[in-house]
Enzyme design. Structure first.
Site, PDB file in Angstrom:
ATOM      1  N   ILE A   1      -2.932  -7.346  -5.759  1.00  0.00           N
ATOM      2  CA  ILE A   1      -2.353  -8.648  -6.112  1.00  0.00           C
ATOM      3  C   ILE A   1      -3.311  -9.421  -7.016  1.00  0.00           C
ATOM      4  O   ILE A   1      -4.404  -9.808  -6.594  1.00  0.00           O
ATOM      5  CB  ILE A   1      -2.025  -9.463  -4.840  1.00  0.00           C
ATOM      6  CG1 ILE A   1      -1.129  -8.652  -3.895  1.00  0.00           C
ATOM      7  CG2 ILE A   1      -1.385 -10.802  -5.223  1.00  0.00           C
ATOM      8  CD1 ILE A   1       0.183  -8.172  -4.505  1.00  0.00           C
TER       9      ILE A   1
ATOM     10  N   PHE B   1     -15.620   5.289 -33.726  1.00  0.00           N
ATOM     11  CA  PHE B   1     -16.989   4.843 -33.461  1.00  0.00           C
ATOM     12  C   PHE B   1     -17.915   6.022 -33.119  1.00  0.00           C
ATOM     13  O   PHE B   1     -19.126   5.855 -33.124  1.00  0.00           O
ATOM     14  CB  PHE B   1     -17.019   3.854 -32.289  1.00  0.00           C
ATOM     15  CG  PHE B   1     -16.847   2.409 -32.668  1.00  0.00           C
ATOM     16  CD1 PHE B   1     -15.618   1.911 -33.058  1.00  0.00           C
ATOM     17  CD2 PHE B   1     -17.927   1.526 -32.624  1.00  0.00           C
ATOM     18  CE1 PHE B   1     -15.454   0.578 -33.390  1.00  0.00           C
ATOM     19  CE2 PHE B   1     -17.774   0.191 -32.958  1.00  0.00           C
ATOM     20  CZ  PHE B   1     -16.535  -0.286 -33.345  1.00  0.00           C
TER      21      PHE B   1
ATOM     22  N   ARG C   1      19.911 -10.154 -20.759  1.00  0.00           N
ATOM     23  CA  ARG C   1      18.947  -9.743 -19.759  1.00  0.00           C
ATOM     24  C   ARG C   1      17.823  -8.904 -20.372  1.00  0.00           C
ATOM     25  O   ARG C   1      16.674  -9.018 -19.981  1.00  0.00           O
ATOM     26  CB  ARG C   1      19.668  -8.961 -18.652  1.00  0.00           C
ATOM     27  CG  ARG C   1      18.735  -8.577 -17.536  1.00  0.00           C
ATOM     28  CD  ARG C   1      19.446  -8.348 -16.230  1.00  0.00           C
ATOM     29  NE  ARG C   1      18.471  -7.829 -15.266  1.00  0.00           N
ATOM     30  CZ  ARG C   1      18.754  -7.484 -14.035  1.00  0.00           C
ATOM     31  NH1 ARG C   1      19.990  -7.617 -13.584  1.00  0.00           N
ATOM     32  NH2 ARG C   1      17.817  -7.025 -13.240  1.00  0.00           N
TER      33      ARG C   1
ATOM     34  N   GLN D   1     -12.979   7.145 -30.998  1.00  0.00           N
ATOM     35  CA  GLN D   1     -13.278   8.320 -31.829  1.00  0.00           C
ATOM     36  C   GLN D   1     -13.854   7.888 -33.185  1.00  0.00           C
ATOM     37  O   GLN D   1     -14.767   8.521 -33.698  1.00  0.00           O
ATOM     38  CB  GLN D   1     -11.997   9.145 -32.014  1.00  0.00           C
ATOM     39  CG  GLN D   1     -12.240  10.568 -32.471  1.00  0.00           C
ATOM     40  CD  GLN D   1     -12.894  11.423 -31.394  1.00  0.00           C
ATOM     41  OE1 GLN D   1     -12.843  11.097 -30.212  1.00  0.00           O
ATOM     42  NE2 GLN D   1     -13.533  12.501 -31.816  1.00  0.00           N
TER      43      GLN D   1
ATOM     44  N   ASP E   1      12.105  -8.415 -15.469  1.00  0.00           N
ATOM     45  CA  ASP E   1      12.756  -8.348 -16.785  1.00  0.00           C
ATOM     46  C   ASP E   1      12.166  -9.406 -17.720  1.00  0.00           C
ATOM     47  O   ASP E   1      12.024  -9.191 -18.932  1.00  0.00           O
ATOM     48  CB  ASP E   1      14.271  -8.583 -16.665  1.00  0.00           C
ATOM     49  CG  ASP E   1      15.008  -7.305 -16.253  1.00  0.00           C
ATOM     50  OD1 ASP E   1      14.416  -6.221 -16.364  1.00  0.00           O
ATOM     51  OD2 ASP E   1      16.177  -7.415 -15.811  1.00  0.00           O
TER      52      ASP E   1
ATOM     53  N   GLU F   1       3.188  -3.984 -13.452  1.00  0.00           N
ATOM     54  CA  GLU F   1       4.505  -4.570 -13.744  1.00  0.00           C
ATOM     55  C   GLU F   1       5.544  -3.481 -14.021  1.00  0.00           C
ATOM     56  O   GLU F   1       6.332  -3.566 -14.952  1.00  0.00           O
ATOM     57  CB  GLU F   1       4.412  -5.573 -14.897  1.00  0.00           C
ATOM     58  CG  GLU F   1       3.479  -6.711 -14.523  1.00  0.00           C
ATOM     59  CD  GLU F   1       3.927  -8.070 -15.028  1.00  0.00           C
ATOM     60  OE1 GLU F   1       5.139  -8.250 -15.253  1.00  0.00           O
ATOM     61  OE2 GLU F   1       3.069  -8.940 -15.148  1.00  0.00           O
ATOM     62  N   GLY F   2       5.532  -2.473 -13.179  1.00  0.00           N
ATOM     63  CA  GLY F   2       6.440  -1.339 -13.346  1.00  0.00           C
ATOM     64  C   GLY F   2       5.755  -0.271 -14.180  1.00  0.00           C
ATOM     65  O   GLY F   2       5.545  -0.466 -15.368  1.00  0.00           O
TER      66      GLY F   2
ATOM     67  N   PRO G   1       0.815  -1.220   0.000  1.00  0.00           N
ATOM     68  CA  PRO G   1       0.000   0.000   0.000  1.00  0.00           C
ATOM     69  C   PRO G   1       0.848   1.269   0.000  1.00  0.00           C
ATOM     70  O   PRO G   1       0.472   2.281  -0.594  1.00  0.00           O
ATOM     71  CB  PRO G   1      -0.820  -0.104   1.286  1.00  0.00           C
ATOM     72  CG  PRO G   1      -0.871  -1.562   1.600  1.00  0.00           C
ATOM     73  CD  PRO G   1       0.411  -2.139   1.087  1.00  0.00           C
TER      74      PRO G   1
ATOM     75  N   ARG H   1     -20.155   1.806 -41.492  1.00  0.00           N
ATOM     76  CA  ARG H   1     -20.857   2.999 -41.045  1.00  0.00           C
ATOM     77  C   ARG H   1     -20.817   4.056 -42.143  1.00  0.00           C
ATOM     78  O   ARG H   1     -19.743   4.398 -42.640  1.00  0.00           O
ATOM     79  CB  ARG H   1     -20.176   3.513 -39.775  1.00  0.00           C
ATOM     80  CG  ARG H   1     -20.589   4.889 -39.350  1.00  0.00           C
ATOM     81  CD  ARG H   1     -21.940   4.875 -38.701  1.00  0.00           C
ATOM     82  NE  ARG H   1     -22.272   6.179 -38.156  1.00  0.00           N
ATOM     83  CZ  ARG H   1     -23.473   6.491 -37.681  1.00  0.00           C
ATOM     84  NH1 ARG H   1     -24.429   5.583 -37.661  1.00  0.00           N
ATOM     85  NH2 ARG H   1     -23.694   7.686 -37.204  1.00  0.00           N
TER      86      ARG H   1
END
Lengths: 334, 382, 265
Positions: free
Chosen positions: B157, B338, B311, B336, B240, B363-364, B128, B268
């Site tokens: 989570i 639509f 990595r 937009q 990563d 995730e970051g 938190p 349309r």
């Protein structure tokens, strides 16, 4: 060699409409020769009266009430050889197609199914046209001679006018080795549950319902409309997946392909999977509340609006026009 | 050599995922989104078909796919529903620390039974008081004989209410900052493991998210991953690995947005012709397509780099950040296209915008990704 | 017992159809080849029978250009087939159902197969002829448009229903037989990812084109020649019925169906 042989498939009290269509096509490919009908099994020649063949062959024998496709193929091959005809036209029913496959091998003929157009070609060949890819394309093929067997697509050819006088009939004997052929093995017949109308794949009119009906109960609207037209009932995958109706109703890529004269789509948006199963219908009518629904791209006529009042009104109007009693219409919600 | 062609094996994996996405996930996406329903039956089916533990090698009962192949699958799943996809790939995130830091004994002991049945796992890092500043986490692990005793609270989570296993990051000594962090595998039935109630979310509503409280939860020392103090490194190396599939998830959202927008634009009509024939709409679709394709290629590049043993911190950060920003823009433009219908819940595109938003955060966050990118970049200059 | 299931590669349903340069066939450029839909039902049915009859194995057989045939065979293996045979189409051999049947006959004549399953037709040429032609070549029974195919363990017999005009015919099949599927009991299953990976490495038995050439030589003279492949003119979109009340919509539609479209019964 000229002349053509057409198989007449018996049905309760007559022959199938696909058989009459086959006779009409046989006239086209007989090249001035005789059109011969072959009627198999017990029941007399009565069912063939009015069918415009020049000669009628009948064959009777044990187990021929309901012949197997192998037996049909053997009988047709035998009759054609005796007659010296070059072409055999088989009714375009589900079983008729199977007969074509067996017969092509047995009689060493070129073969096609689903034929929508046929003309005489060079050197005893036939030029035929047939839809492929669920009606999204068509191909024209040359079926080489000297022998051809094919099945027309149901409803692609009109039925010929009735003959004034019955054709002379003669019986033919069973070919040698006939008793060794696989038999039908049928043990019973169950009419399609809940459907009083014609079979989906054969019907000249099909009325299908989709998700737009919202509840299984309101699918009745589609069935009432179909009944007023003497049509078969179909459904989109949304309906069969939801279990409103059994999967045998499904029209589309994973269900049945239909090519009726008239297809009415009620509350079906028109996913490509559905379209491929019905796009080869001659005339398509769509009733849908969404004016942007893709079904209107393939339809010939569209009604944009709430299907709940429109469909019962249509059923009522059709019953009126056809002189049918008012009947159980308008039972859905709204 | 550069080769963008997929192998026939990759095509068949992708086709299978596409079929699952279209037939099993897509038909329920709108309903689960509206109701905030966690479709356990779909996740169970995903597990049965091998779509769930994609990164776990087959010797431990997983599917054992290279990261590139995982990305192909994740894009297809996310095309149908990003929320369900998040729940399906949450196991990959939660199990990656075991793959990276676990011993052979731990991998077999924990993963073999876990993968053999339908189970969910949750990755418990965020707290938190902060998610991005993982070094200062507060959940405490006190050594007590051959156990650690965990106290603290994790939040946001994924799958926590339904998980049977949690990988939890906790500090044994806050003064050591990063070096005090350890990673633990905690079974749900441990006393003192208390998942909270499901959060009401803006998007990803088919996924379940909650807090998890640890109140004196006793975890065997044998369930600590890696050496003492290796937890932070495991967490970072995990991210990563798992950041790149978020790029794939965002790509799937963007592809769905374009598919809906282009199909709608062709049917349309305004001013007597399909809006697809108006240049204003064509320009939008062209820009959306550029963003999509760049997102996909960056994701592929990152996955390829990591599959080749590097990595890939820079590549994966670029992929995740760019693709999620792209998904956000593309979903926005799809709405937009639509027009008013796009704003309505009856049409599928507003959900895409809500779903895309999370990809910029979890995730970051994309701010953290940019810090990573800048750091990796600047390292290369004297 | 051994079940053979015939699997045909066809263009994916979403293929954009267009004629080739000669105008006589489908342009194969960019076409994705997949297992034909009814054949997928046949595979599903074969696997269901395998699961209900102890000691049963399923072999998938495909005829076509090698790469295409092997792709659908690997798909069939991923779904659960035990083995696969690829029958290579010789270069220049015509695409014709009788030729296909002769090639498949070559593969089947070498095995003691009790049951051959196939789809009732393939979604490309839709002839429905391969199954019955093959049955005639093998000299065995054939059951088309089959649904509800079941193994009755008590009497060791195969029962099925045939979906014909107006209903279903119940049949007790005599084996060996060819059964052409309209529908399996289940929707075709989805292959599991690990099985897809394994299928890539599975061994596939090959019948080389050289062997196939002589087997199809006699029927090749019967093959249809392709003259044209056409797309229908694009539908221009529906003519919309204008109306003020449901009754008016109904009246107008009926009038159009009768007078303009001429399809009113």
């Amino acid at each position: 060699m000229t002349g053509a042989l057409a198989l007449l498939e018996r049905t309760a009290g007559g022959v199938t409409s696909a058989s009459r269509e086959a006779v009409g096509v046989a006239r086209t490919v007989a090249d001035g020769g005789a059109v011969v009908g072959l009627l198999v099994g017990p029941g007399g020649t009565g069912p063939a009266s009015g069918i415009p063949v020049d000669r009628l062959f009948t064959v009777e024998g044990p187990g021929l009430t309901d012949p197997s496709t192998a037996q049909y193929a053997a009988l047709l091959s035998h009759a054609a050889t005796q007659l010296g005809v070059a072409r055999i036209v088989v009714p375009g029913t589900a079983r008729g197609r199977d007969v074509v496959g067996r017969l092509a091998v047995r009689w060493a003929a070129s073969a096609a199914t689903g034929v929508t157009d046929v003309t005489l070609g060079e050197g005893g060949s036939l030029r035929i046209t047939r839809p492929v890819f669920g009606g999204r394309a068509s191909e024209t093929l040359e079926l080489p001679g000297p022998r051809q067997v094919f099945a027309p697509k149901p409803h692609a050819f009109s039925e010929p006018s009735a003959a004034a006088a019955p054709a002379p009939s003669e019986t033919i004997a069973l070919p040698d080795g006939f008793d060794k052929l696989p038999t039908r093995g049928a043990e019973g017949f169950e009419p399609t549950a809940g459907s009083k109308g014609p079979e989906l794949g054969e019907a000249s009119i099909v009325v299908s319902g989709g998700r737009g009906l919202r509840t299984p109960e309101s699918f009745r609207l589609v069935e009432d409309l179909a009944e007023s037209l003497g049509a078969a009932v179909g459904a989109s995958r949304a309906v069969t997946d939801a279990g409103w109706r059994p999967s045998s109703y499904q029209v589309g890529q994973t269900g049945r392909s239909v090519s009726p004269q008239l297809y009415i789509a009620v509350g079906i948006s028109g996913a490509i999977q559905h379209i491929v199963g019905m796009v080869s219908a001659r005339v398509i009518v769509a009733i849908n509340s969404d004016p942007q629904a893709p079904i209107f791209k393939v339809a010939d006529y569209g009604v944009v609006g709430d299907l709940f009042p429109i469909v019962p009104a249509l059923t009522k109007e059709i019953r009126k026009q056809r002189g049918l009693p008012a009947g159980p219409t308008g039972s859905g919600p709204g | 050599m550069v080769d963008f062609a997929l192998t026939s094996e990759q095509t068949s994996l992708r086709d299978m995922a596409r079929k699952f996405a279209r037939t099993e996930m897509a038909p329920h996406a709108a309903e689960c989104d509206r109701a905030g329903r966690f479709p356990d039956e779909i996740y169970r089916k995903a597990w049965e078909l091998g779509l769930m533990n994609l990164n776990v090698p087959t010797e431990y009962g997983g599917t054992g796919l290279a990261l590139f192949d995982q990305c192909l699958i994740v894009e297809e799943l996310a095309h149908a529903c990003a929320g369900m996809t998040t729940s399906i790939i949450a196991n990959c995130l939660a199990l990656e620390p075991i793959l990276l830091g676990g011993t052979e004994e731990q991998k077999h002991r924990i993963l073999d039974p876990f993968c053999a049945e339908y189970h969910l796992a949750s990755f418990c890092l965020t707290e938190p008081s902060g998610g991005s500043d993982a070094g200062s986490l507060k959940t405490h692990a006190r050594r007590d004989g051959d156990h650690y005793v965990l106290d603290g609270e994790k939040c946001f989570i994924t799958n926590a209410p339904f998980a049977s296993l949690y990988t939890v990051f906790a500090t044994t000594d806050p003064t050591l900052r990063h070096k005090g962090i350890n990673a633990f595998v905690v079974s749900r039935d441990t006393e003192g493991v208390l998942p909270g109630k499901e959060e009401e979310k803006m998007g990803h509503r088919a996924s379940a998210t909650s807090t998890v409280r640890f109140e004196g939860a006793r975890v065997p020392v044998a369930n600590r991953l890696g050496a003492d103090g290796e937890g932070f490194s495991i967490a970072m190396r995990t991210l990563d690995q798992t950041r790149t599939p978020i790029g794939a998830l965002a790509t799937g959202i963007a592809q769905a947005a374009i598919d809906h927008a282009a199909a709608y634009a062709k049917r349309r009509h305004t001013f007597g012709k399909p809006i697809a024939e108006h240049q204003a709409i064509q320009i939008k679709l062209a820009d959306m397509t550029q963003a999509l394709r760049a997102a996909r290629l960056l994701t592929w590049e990152a996955a390829w780099t990591i599959d080749h043993g590097e990595r890939g911190s820079l590549e994966s950060a670029v992929a995740k950040c760019f693709a999620s920003d792209a998904a956000m823009r593309v979903a926005d433009e799809a709405i937009q296209v639509f027009g008013g219908y796009g704003y309505m819940k009856e049409y599928p595109v507003e959900k895409l915008l809500r779903d895309a938003k999370l990809a910029q955060i979890y995730e970051g966050s994309n701010e953290i990704q940019r810090i990573v990118i800048a750091r990796e970049l600047l390292q290369r200059y004297a | 017992m051994e079940i053979a299931v015939l699997v045909k590669p066809v263009p994916d349903a979403e293929t954009r159809l267009r004629p080739d340069a000669g105008g006589s066939g489908l342009d194969p450029e960019g076409v994705k080849w997949v297992l034909a839909g009814y054949d997928e039902s046949a595979v599903e049915q074969a696997l269901l029978l395998k699961e209900s009859i102890p000691g049963t194995s399923v072999r998938a057989i495909s005829y076509g250009p090698l790469a295409r045939a092997e792709e659908v065979l690997r798909f069939a293996i991923a779904l659960g087939c035990d083995a696969a045979t690829s029958v290579e189409q010789p270069a220049g051999a015509p695409d014709d159902p009788l030729v296909t049947a002769a090639a498949l006959h070559l593969a089947l004549s070498k095995r003691a197969v009790a049951l051959v399953l196939c789809g009732k037709q393939a979604g490309d040429d839709e002839t429905g002829l391969v199954g019955p032609a093959l049955a005639e070549m093998l000299g065995i029974a054939e059951y088309g448009v089959a649904v509800n195919v079941r193994w009755d363990a008590a009497s060791s017999a195969l029962t099925l229903q045939q979906s014909v005009e107006g209903g279903l015919v119940r049949v007790r099949a005599s084996l060996p037989a060819v059964v052409a599927l309209q529908q399996a009991w289940n929707d075709p299953r989805t292959a599991k990812l690990p099985n897809i990976l394994k299928s890539r490495k599975a061994a596939i038995e090959r019948m080389p084109a050289s062997e196939v050439s002589s087997a199809i030589a006699t029927v090749q003279a019967l093959a249809a020649r392709r003259l044209a492949f056409r797309l229908p003119p694009p539908r221009t979109g529906a003519k919309m019925i204008e109306y003020k009340s449901p009754e008016e919509a109904a009246e107008r539609l009926v009038r159009i169906l009768r007078e303009e479209a001429k399809v009113f019964p």
